[in-house]
Design an enzyme around this catalytic site. Structure first.
Site, mmCIF file in Angstrom:
data_model
loop_
_atom_site.group_PDB
_atom_site.id
_atom_site.type_symbol
_atom_site.label_atom_id
_atom_site.label_comp_id
_atom_site.label_asym_id
_atom_site.label_seq_id
_atom_site.Cartn_x
_atom_site.Cartn_y
_atom_site.Cartn_z
ATOM 1 N N LYS A 80 15.392 3.909 74.173
ATOM 2 C CA LYS A 80 15.143 3.471 72.794
ATOM 3 C C LYS A 80 13.911 4.207 72.305
ATOM 4 O O LYS A 80 13.083 4.656 73.100
ATOM 5 C CB LYS A 80 14.882 1.954 72.807
ATOM 6 N N GLY A 177 18.735 -13.206 58.576
ATOM 7 C CA GLY A 177 18.690 -11.763 58.387
ATOM 8 C C GLY A 177 20.001 -11.229 57.856
ATOM 9 O O GLY A 177 21.032 -11.302 58.525
ATOM 10 N N GLY A 179 20.707 -8.008 56.896
ATOM 11 C CA GLY A 179 20.580 -6.550 56.844
ATOM 12 C C GLY A 179 21.907 -5.878 57.097
ATOM 13 O O GLY A 179 22.975 -6.431 56.804
ATOM 14 N N VAL A 181 23.697 -5.362 59.704
ATOM 15 C CA VAL A 181 24.670 -6.101 60.507
ATOM 16 C C VAL A 181 24.906 -7.497 59.933
ATOM 17 O O VAL A 181 26.044 -7.953 59.797
ATOM 18 C CB VAL A 181 24.197 -6.224 61.978
HETATM 19 P P1 NAD Z 1 18.289 -4.220 59.198
HETATM 20 O O1 NAD Z 1 16.904 -3.685 59.122
HETATM 21 O O2 NAD Z 1 19.351 -3.584 58.374
HETATM 22 O O3 NAD Z 1 18.300 -5.782 58.889
HETATM 23 C C1 NAD Z 1 17.312 -6.659 59.248
HETATM 24 C C2 NAD Z 1 17.250 -7.696 58.156
HETATM 25 O O4 NAD Z 1 16.352 -8.734 58.562
HETATM 26 C C3 NAD Z 1 16.720 -7.146 56.831
HETATM 27 O O5 NAD Z 1 17.575 -7.537 55.773
HETATM 28 C C4 NAD Z 1 15.333 -7.768 56.710
HETATM 29 O O6 NAD Z 1 14.946 -7.974 55.372
HETATM 30 C C5 NAD Z 1 15.543 -9.077 57.454
HETATM 31 N N1 NAD Z 1 14.322 -9.692 57.949
HETATM 32 C C6 NAD Z 1 13.188 -9.127 58.402
HETATM 33 N N2 NAD Z 1 12.292 -10.061 58.776
HETATM 34 C C7 NAD Z 1 12.896 -11.248 58.558
HETATM 35 C C8 NAD Z 1 12.497 -12.609 58.742
HETATM 36 N N3 NAD Z 1 11.288 -12.921 59.216
HETATM 37 N N4 NAD Z 1 13.372 -13.588 58.427
HETATM 38 C C9 NAD Z 1 14.603 -13.288 57.942
HETATM 39 N N5 NAD Z 1 15.017 -12.025 57.740
HETATM 40 C C10 NAD Z 1 14.179 -11.014 58.035
HETATM 41 O O7 NAD Z 1 18.680 -4.195 60.767
HETATM 42 P P2 NAD Z 1 20.105 -4.326 61.427
HETATM 43 O O8 NAD Z 1 20.562 -2.969 61.789
HETATM 44 O O9 NAD Z 1 20.970 -5.231 60.621
HETATM 45 O O10 NAD Z 1 19.713 -5.043 62.790
HETATM 46 C C11 NAD Z 1 19.430 -6.433 62.851
HETATM 47 C C12 NAD Z 1 19.167 -6.809 64.314
HETATM 48 O O11 NAD Z 1 20.309 -6.464 65.116
HETATM 49 C C13 NAD Z 1 17.985 -6.066 64.955
HETATM 50 O O12 NAD Z 1 17.372 -6.906 65.909
HETATM 51 C C14 NAD Z 1 18.651 -4.908 65.674
HETATM 52 O O13 NAD Z 1 17.879 -4.413 66.743
HETATM 53 C C15 NAD Z 1 19.915 -5.567 66.153
HETATM 54 N N6 NAD Z 1 21.011 -4.657 66.392
HETATM 55 C C16 NAD Z 1 21.468 -3.846 65.406
HETATM 56 C C17 NAD Z 1 22.526 -2.998 65.680
HETATM 57 C C18 NAD Z 1 23.119 -2.109 64.612
HETATM 58 O O14 NAD Z 1 24.238 -1.615 64.800
HETATM 59 N N7 NAD Z 1 22.450 -1.891 63.500
HETATM 60 C C19 NAD Z 1 23.107 -2.956 66.955
HETATM 61 C C20 NAD Z 1 22.614 -3.832 67.942
HETATM 62 C C21 NAD Z 1 21.575 -4.667 67.647
#
Ligand code: NAD
Length: 344
Positions: A80, A177, A179, A181
């Site tokens: 990572k 969250g 975001g 995902v």
């Molecule tokens: P992202 O940055 O697109 O989304 C994260 C979301 O969380 C954002 O909308 C942000 O505004 C929100 N956020 C931040 N702090 C917050 C809080 N205190 N309370 C509520 N919401 C908050 O990221 P993502 O790609 O959707 O990933 C989300 C999680 O899933 C992360 O932990 C990431 O490591 C994990 N993950 C993502 C993937 C992927 O394919 N993108 C794969 C495996 C794991």
């Protein structure tokens, strides 16, 4: 700092600190294990409070990738990277080009995809300087929809095991969250008839979830108190901790965030509260599974492999019951066996 004594140091093969003064790049790349193949894992951009916090994050996340890739049956090791800084102000083409050059320094022992605050467009810029990126547009592309699909199926498997039904109709899911995902996950859950309670720091995403899914919005700190069946952490890690665990009313914790437990002991603490925990790196493997099909990409093949997450989780839950152990511990033991055997 006594680096090798850090609790989160787990005999990582290589940890590289990279900087580029001109672009402001400060990054840490951690290769946890290449036993099953070149290390693959996303790059996260975050305005860490300290360099130590960034180091701990990348150590934990890279180890999680080793276990995730092994458990998903991929011939990939775990790694990572983190870029330190505010994504809103520090992002530039020069920064991602410098990051690409830093990846060249590892000579292919680590390939970077995207994670929090990093998009496929950012990775495309790095790609102009290095071949050592994956999850690129035109090939496997954005992993988030596949992570969301796997998480959705993992929620169904969790409901099947804990509640005796994998139909989510009428169940309430608290999604933290919205975001990349989290929002796709809400789409699946809404379609399946679940009621949604959501939060985020992004007002636009909240408004959209209200409009599209009739989701109830709660405050940032109120999500833990929601009367729900399932709590789905989909923002950052460590939200299951000493101050939140007694507030969680859900019977299931199942979401896409990495490193959901603040400490390994919270695994047992969830068992004591009668809460089923879907180990994070098992349920959220959909994105990396999709990335593993990067060369000669087939969305159908990737989807079929992502669907295996349902059964993998059922196996973990069943083993945890029969061994009377927390699910996270059981998943770790299975992953370590797979790594020791040299593959699934
Ligand atoms: P992202 O940055 O697109 O989304 C994260 C979301 O969380 C954002 O909308 C942000 O505004 C929100 N956020 C931040 N702090 C917050 C809080 N205190 N309370 C509520 N919401 C908050 O990221 P993502 O790609 O959707 O990933 C989300 C999680 O899933 C992360 O932990 C990431 O490591 C994990 N993950 C993502 C993937 C992927 O394919 N993108 C794969 C495996 C794991």
């Amino acid at each position: 700092m006594a680096f090798f004594d850090l609790v989160d140091f787990d005999n990582h093969e290589q940890v590289v600190f990279c900087s580029d003064e001109a672009s402001g790049l400060k990054a840490i790349i951690a290769v946890h294990s290449t036993k099953l193949g070149a290390a693959v894992g996303g790059c996260r951009m975050w305005d860490y409070a300290s360099d130590e916090e960034a180091l701990v994050d990348v150590l934990r996340l890279s180890k999680g990738m080793t276990y995730k890739n092994a458990m998903a049956g991929l011939t990939m090791g775990g790694g990572k990277s983190v870029i330190i800084g505010d994504a809103k102000t520090l992002k530039s083409d020069e920064l991602f080009k410098a990051f690409g050059r830093a990846l060249n320094g590892l000579g292919g022992r680590y390939l970077s995809a995207e994670d929090v605050n990093i998009t496929t467009a950012d990775i495309a810029i790095a790609n102009t300087e290095t071949p050592y990126v994956t999850g690129t547009e035109g090939k496997s592309g954005n992993p988030a929809p596949f992570t969301a699909l796997g998480t959705f199926l993992g929620i169904k498997a969790s409901a099947k095991h804990k509640l005796g039904r994998d139909d989510l109709k009428g169940l309430t899911v608290a999604v933290q969250g919205l975001g990349s995902v989290g929002f796709y996950l809400c789409e699946h859950l809404h379609k399946a008839g679940a009621n949604l309670v959501v939060n985020d720091i992004n007002k636009e995403a909240l408004d959209k979830a209200q409009r599209q899914f009739n989701a109830e919005v709660v405050g940032l700190n109120d999500i833990y108190d929601v009367d729900c069946d399932i709590y789905a952490p989909c923002a950052l890690g460590a939200t299951i901790n000493d101050s939140t665990i007694d507030r969680i009313k859900a019977k299931i914790v199942a979401g896409c965030a990495n490193n959901q437990l603040a400490e390994p002991r919270h695994d047992q603490a969830l068992v004591e509260r009668g809460i089923l925990y879907a180990p994070d790196y098992v349920i959220n493997a959909g994105g990396i599974i999709n990335v593993s099909f990067e060369e000669d990409y087939s969305s159908d093949k990737a989807t079929r492999k992502v669907e295996e997450i349902y059964d993998t989780l059922i196996d973990v839950f069943t083993k945890a019951d029969s061994e009377q152990k927390p699910t996270g511990q059981v998943a770790d033991a299975i992953a370590r066996e797979i790594i020791a055997r040299g593959g699934k």
